[in-house]
Design a protein around this motif. Structure first.
Motif, short mmCIF file in Angstrom:
data_model
loop_
_atom_site.label_atom_id
_atom_site.label_comp_id
_atom_site.label_asym_id
_atom_site.label_seq_id
_atom_site.Cartn_x
_atom_site.Cartn_y
_atom_site.Cartn_z
N ARG A 33 0.83 -1.20 0.00
CA ARG A 33 0.00 0.00 0.00
C ARG A 33 0.86 1.25 0.00
N PHE A 34 0.39 2.23 -0.73
CA PHE A 34 1.03 3.54 -0.77
C PHE A 34 -0.01 4.58 -0.40
N ASP A 35 0.24 5.38 0.63
CA ASP A 35 -0.72 6.39 1.07
C ASP A 35 -0.44 7.69 0.34
N ALA A 36 -1.18 7.90 -0.75
CA ALA A 36 -0.95 9.06 -1.62
C ALA A 36 -1.80 10.25 -1.16
N THR A 37 -1.23 11.43 -1.24
CA THR A 37 -1.98 12.66 -0.95
C THR A 37 -2.72 13.06 -2.22
N LEU A 38 -4.04 12.87 -2.22
CA LEU A 38 -4.86 13.10 -3.40
C LEU A 38 -6.00 14.06 -3.07
N VAL A 39 -6.43 14.80 -4.07
CA VAL A 39 -7.58 15.68 -3.95
C VAL A 39 -8.73 15.05 -4.72
N ASP A 40 -9.77 14.60 -4.02
CA ASP A 40 -10.94 14.03 -4.66
C ASP A 40 -11.75 15.17 -5.28
N PRO A 41 -11.94 15.19 -6.61
CA PRO A 41 -12.69 16.29 -7.23
C PRO A 41 -14.11 16.42 -6.70
N CYS A 42 -14.65 15.37 -6.09
CA CYS A 42 -16.02 15.43 -5.55
C CYS A 42 -16.07 15.94 -4.12
N ASN A 43 -14.92 16.21 -3.53
CA ASN A 43 -14.88 16.66 -2.14
C ASN A 43 -15.60 18.00 -1.98
N ASN A 44 -16.67 18.02 -1.16
CA ASN A 44 -17.47 19.23 -0.91
C ASN A 44 -18.01 19.86 -2.19
N ALA A 45 -18.10 19.05 -3.25
CA ALA A 45 -18.59 19.59 -4.52
C ALA A 45 -19.50 18.60 -5.22
N ALA A 46 -19.85 17.52 -4.54
CA ALA A 46 -20.64 16.48 -5.19
C ALA A 46 -22.00 16.98 -5.64
N ALA A 47 -22.61 17.88 -4.84
CA ALA A 47 -23.96 18.35 -5.17
C ALA A 47 -23.98 19.23 -6.41
N THR A 48 -22.83 19.86 -6.71
CA THR A 48 -22.78 20.80 -7.84
C THR A 48 -21.98 20.28 -9.01
N GLN A 80 -3.51 10.68 -9.07
CA GLN A 80 -4.37 11.86 -9.15
C GLN A 80 -4.94 12.02 -10.56
N THR A 81 -4.14 11.74 -11.56
CA THR A 81 -4.61 11.84 -12.93
C THR A 81 -5.71 10.81 -13.20
N GLN A 141 -3.52 8.38 -23.85
CA GLN A 141 -3.68 9.62 -23.10
C GLN A 141 -2.35 10.06 -22.52
N PRO A 142 -2.01 11.34 -22.61
CA PRO A 142 -0.74 11.82 -22.04
C PRO A 142 -0.83 11.93 -20.52
N GLU A 143 0.21 11.49 -19.85
CA GLU A 143 0.34 11.69 -18.41
C GLU A 143 0.86 13.11 -18.16
N PRO A 144 0.69 13.61 -16.94
CA PRO A 144 0.97 15.04 -16.71
C PRO A 144 2.44 15.42 -16.65
N ARG A 145 3.36 14.47 -16.54
CA ARG A 145 4.77 14.84 -16.40
C ARG A 145 5.29 15.42 -17.70
N ALA A 146 5.98 16.56 -17.60
CA ALA A 146 6.46 17.26 -18.79
C ALA A 146 7.56 18.23 -18.38
N PRO A 147 8.35 18.74 -19.33
CA PRO A 147 9.35 19.75 -19.00
C PRO A 147 8.71 20.99 -18.37
N GLY A 148 9.34 21.48 -17.34
CA GLY A 148 8.84 22.67 -16.66
C GLY A 148 7.74 22.40 -15.67
N VAL A 149 7.49 21.12 -15.34
CA VAL A 149 6.38 20.75 -14.46
C VAL A 149 6.92 20.03 -13.24
N GLU A 150 6.39 20.39 -12.07
CA GLU A 150 6.67 19.70 -10.81
C GLU A 150 5.50 18.78 -10.51
#
Length: 971
Positions: A665-680, A759-760, A839-848
């Protein structure tokens, strides 16, 4: 004789005839050898080719770091030296406090705690081959998995003569893993006398982190032998995250929004079985005997909105201000102690026939630290543990249960959704590693002439092992927690069981309770390498434009690796990050041939044109056979101008961890897009997420694993370059020498072995309704993500290209001394990973992203001055600006571009200075050196997405200055 030893001996026996018989036949045709004392061998073997040659500028670019370059850098390890090359990417080092929630990455290699690796071209450490004196080194072991890359901390800096870095694909020359390049570490051999080196360094703006060490060496020679022995000791103290402001909060600029919901007072999300009301509460003060009054106002209304009502009992609604700041318990710099002894001897049996023995033993003691381990209990915990999520009953009879009814995850009507408790009483998690690496090699070598043409040969045998034990304190037994929270009478029937209080707040978990639930966890791992090789090189015949040279050889390698987690972990009773055992082995049989063919000499086209060809056949016991090839051209247009290029095929077989690593298991820090926004958010509504959904914890557990169905990676590499040393800059009034170089590189990797960005995946499912991405995870009826699988696979294609620029300028010697400049720049023009769905993954030059970055431009400019016994150096290391996604967190001040939802990490330049004085007047080779790295105390840019210490430790230095002093002398 064991089966392994039998196979290794058999490989040697098979190799000997292939090499010795042609030598014997050819030697019969050769005339008597000339006087050995009259022989002049002016050829060398340069990394990137097995053919010995006089030309140092070959068809491929090789960056050579001399002993003087290493000393001038001020760095104290091999990893620091190579990680600061402009072509290097993000790699593990001792600034990574990498245990705890990092868990186990999908490659099965573990967290590599305390190790340090090298990455070239941002293609990953597992795609870089590390050699020592041209022979493979054993992969790392850190007691958390079966690693697929070399731990450079196993190679002491003091034994190194130079480091050669090939920044081009070389699988046809060296075999698997050489996709991105090769780092060849050349050890010291020609040493006369004894030497002592002492060094000490410390940070001026941080408490801790001081380093000191001692290196002893002795070498010499006789008429028939050369030898060198050395011993090294290095110690680096730890630095707490409290020493650096941005590192003392979960994520800088976000307050406690990314803090943990497992707190010392506890967070309780449950449903009252009597009223059906769902509560999300925490004690007001952490009282030892809180009183629960049924019917109090819930924390949210029917639409899921916070009520803002202050409760009348001893609880209040859990909010952001209640989250736990775990960051101060982490380390900014991890402690490391390394001890090593090394020895080698080359013995000449005759002037043309010799042998060698090389031995090394290295021991590393290191540590990592994390915040006190939390308990996450309940159906929403997402920790993949039956004791926490499916069979738990906190009995109403438990003397510390304030609610008067059972809290349970079992049965058809579970009512405990989440209980988060941080037992600070048990102290922080501490992971201590003891890693032992030993290496033994021996061989025979010789030279002879065939028709007055020089030939050389060598036979090598290697046996090496890296084994580690990790001791983990501050963790817990989840089965015993389960028992201690249940019916007190059932607990009393278990020897040693003590009822547990998770409701009373800090200091209410007593020593007796801790003694029952807190074990010492011990994990072990091991990597071994067995190798036998035979090589032959020389001039075949005289071609129309010069002698045609060749190299050929055979090699046998056997890899074995295993990871044995503590029995508690295997049984599923470990409260922390779960993992399963790993074990595997495979062997490789290879043969290669390389040719250097002069095409033209001295004509209208220029000075010379040479063609190089190489091919390698490899037979893997678990994959079958494959072939790789390489072609190169070297065009010496004029004495001062060289053009060169190469095209190479590459191959990398999956490592043992990648193949056989079991579920972890890996405990990743992720932002769920539905967090506090599911109703909208229509996509969340369509996904069945409740309107009052709130992500329980910023860390979401992701299950990872190796994959026995993996196929090898294949690659293609293109290199085009030019070197110009203009004659008008030779011995001129303004220049003694000027060298200009440019290289274009391009790598394409098919079937790249890695896991996709979690996250992607989450974003693609929610916003794109991508069915493949949605299949990676699932939610429960409350909307919480309770399963997230991200198993290793051949995910797609990596493409990267860019440019290297090199300038070297030496001024004529003046009365005030000699001044020289060296400027190296790497410009990454493309990097993309396209997954198997296109589909392209988010890693790219100039990106952290994910604690690593690909700066578009990195550059190092250094100036060196010397006069008499004095020398000085100044260097500037430049890292281009980066941007990172804020993941929808535009409400934070750190996100400076709300329109694009990004945060900018400004460009950073570090300045290093050194002053040295040397003399033989006092004693032999006496030298004293003073230096400062990061002279102006530049701090790294703040990073929102970096999961530890608020900055990217693989790209930037620690904050503040580091000064050091060295004294060396010989006798």
């Amino acid at each position: 004789m064991s089966p392994r030893t039998h196979r290794l001996a058999g490989a040697v026996r098979r190799a000997l005839p292939l090499l010795v018989l042609p030598v014997a036949v050819l030697a019969q045709e050769a005339p008597p050898p000339p006087d050995p004392e009259a022989r002049t061998l002016d050829t060398v073997q340069v990394t990137g080719s097995r053919i010995r040659r006089a030309d140092l500028e070959t068809q491929v670019p090789v960056q050579v770091l001399s002993r003087e370059d290493i000393d001038r850098s001020g760095f104290t390890s091999v990893a620091e030296v190579v990680q600061n090359l402009t072509a290097s990417g993000a790699a593990l080092n001792t600034k990574f406090n990498s245990s705890g929630n990092f868990g186990f990455p999908p490659d099965g290699g573990g967290v590599g705690a305390g190790a340090a690796t090298v990455d070239l071209r941002h293609l990953g450490a597992k795609r870089v081959l590390v050699l020592v004196d041209g022979i493979r080194w054993v992969n790392e072991s850190s007691a958390s998995g079966v690693g697929s890359s070399v731990d450079l901390n196993t190679i002491p800096l003091s034994i190194i003569e130079r480091i050669e870095v090939l920044e081009d694909g070389a699988s046809s020359i060296y075999g698997s893993d050489a996709i991105a390049g090769v780092v060849n570490i050349i050890t010291r051999k020609d040493v006369d006398g004894a030497s002592v080196q002492l060094h000490y360094g410390d940070y001026t703006d941080l408490s801790g982190g001081d380093t000191w060490g001692a290196d002893l060496g002795w070498g010499g020679s006789s008429d028939r032998a050369r030898w060198f022995v050395g011993a090294s000791y290095f110690e680096q103290k730890e630095i707490s995250s409290l020493e650096y402001g941005p590192a003392s909060v979960p994520v800088p600029g976000t307050g406690l929004a990314n803090g943990s919901s497992a707190t010392p007072t506890g967070r309780f999300v449950f449903q009252d079985p009597n009223t059906g009301t769902v509560y999300d509460i925490t004690p007001n003060t952490g009282a030892t005997d809180p009183t629960y009054l049924p019917g109090q106002t819930p924390c949210r209304d029917a639409d899921g909105n916070p009520t803002g009502v202050v409760r009348a009992d001893d609880f209040h609604c859990f909010g952001t201000a209640d989250r736990f700041n775990f960051a101060p318990y982490n380390l900014l710099l991890t402690p490391s102690e390394r001890k090593s002894v090394f020895g080698q001897v080359q013995f000449d049996f005759t002037p043309t026939f010799g042998g060698f023995v090389r031995l090394l033993y290295n021991e590393r003691n290191s540590a990592n630290q994390a915040a006190p381990e939390p308990f996450f209990l309940g159906t929403d915990a997402g920790v993949y543990n039956d004791y926490a999520e499916r069979t738990l009953v906190i009995s109403a009879l438990n003397p510390y249960n304030p609610f008067g009814f059972d809290l349970t995850t079992a049965g058809d009507a579970p009512n405990l959704f989440l209980l988060g408790r941080r037992p600070v009483e048990g102290g922080p998690r501490r992971f201590e590693q003891d890693v032992e690496t030993w290496y033994a090699s021996g061989g025979l070598n010789g030279v002879f002439d065939v028709a007055d043409r020089p030939w050389s040969w060598d036979i090598n045998v290697v046996r090496s092992e890296s084994k580690a034990e990790q001791t983990n304190t501050g963790s817990y037994n989840i089965r015993r927690i389960n028992e201690a929270l249940g019916d007190p009478s059932a607990c009393a029937a278990i020897s040693g069981c003590v009822p547990l209080n998770v409701f009373g707040g800090p200091s209410t978990i007593t020593p007796d309770m801790l003694a029952w639930i807190q074990p010492v966890v011990r994990d072990q791992s091991r990597n071994t390498l067995s190798l036998a090789s035979a090589n032959l090189t020389g001039e075949l015949f005289e071609g129309w434009a010069g002698p045609v040279s060749f190299a050929a050889g055979v090699e046998y390698r056997e890899y074995e690796g295993e990871y044995r987690p503590d029995a508690l972990t295997v049984a599923g009773e470990y409260n922390g990050v779960p993992s399963g055992p790993t074990q595997g082995e495979y062997d490789v049989r290879e043969a290669y041939a390389e040719f250097l063919v002069p095409l033209m000499r001295e004509g209208w086209f220029g000075k010379s044109l040479d063609l190089s060809l190489a091919g390698r056949w490899s037979d893997y016991s678990n994959f079958g056979s494959t072939n790789t090839g390489k072609i190169g051209l070297r065009w010496q247009v004029a004495d001062e101008f060289l053009l060169r290029g190469s095209f190479a095929e590459g191959f990398r077989a999956p490592s043992i961890g990648e193949l056989y690593g079991t579920l972890s298991r890996f405990d990743a820090t992720l932002v769920d897009p539905c967090n506090n926004a599911a109703a909208t958010t229509p996509e969340c509504v369509a996904d069945g997420v409740p309107p009052d959904y709130e992500q329980a914890n910023p860390q979401i557990s992701v299950v990872t694993s190796g994959n026995e169905a993996l196929e090898p990676e294949t690659s293609r590499s293109l290199m085009l370059g030019a070197v110009w040393s203009p004659s008008f800059a030779d011995q001129a009034a303004w220049s003694d020498r000027l060298d200009l170089g440019v290289t274009f590189y391009k790598h394409t990797i098919d079937g790249a072995i890695q896991a996709l960005d979690a996250q992607t995946i989450l974003n693609r499912c929610v916003f794109g309704r991508d069915p493949v991405s949605c299949g990676f995870y699932e939610r429960n009826a409350r909307g919480q993500i309770v399963r997230f699988d991200n198993i290793l696979g051949n995910v797609g294609t990596i493409r990267t290209d860019g440019w290297d620029f090199d300038v070297g300028w030496r001024l004529p010697e003046q009365a005030w001394g000699v001044l020289a400049f060296d400027w190296k720049t790497t410009w990454v023009t493309k990097y993309e990973l396209v997954n198997e769905a296109g589909q392209p993954e988010p890693r790219a030059p100039g990106v952290e992203i994910n604690n690593s970055a690909i700066p578009e431009r990195t550059s190092t400019l250094s100036a060196q001055w010397s006069r008499g016994g004095w020398s000085a150096a100044w260097s500037a290391r430049y890292i281009d600006r980066l941007t990172e996604s804020c993941g929808g967190a535009n409400g934070f001040d750190i996100c400076d571009d709300s329109a694009n939802d990004t945060n900018a990490l400004g460009s950073t330049t570090y300045h290093d200075a050194q002053l040295a004085w040397a003399t033989d007047a006092w004693m032999k080779d006496f030298r004293i050196t003073l230096g400062v790295n990061n002279v102006f105390g530049k701090d790294p840019p703040i990073c929102l997405s970096c999961s530890l210490n608020g900055y990217d430790a693989s790209t930037y230095d620690l904050p503040g200055r580091f000064w050091y002093a060295r004294v060396g002398f010989g006798f």
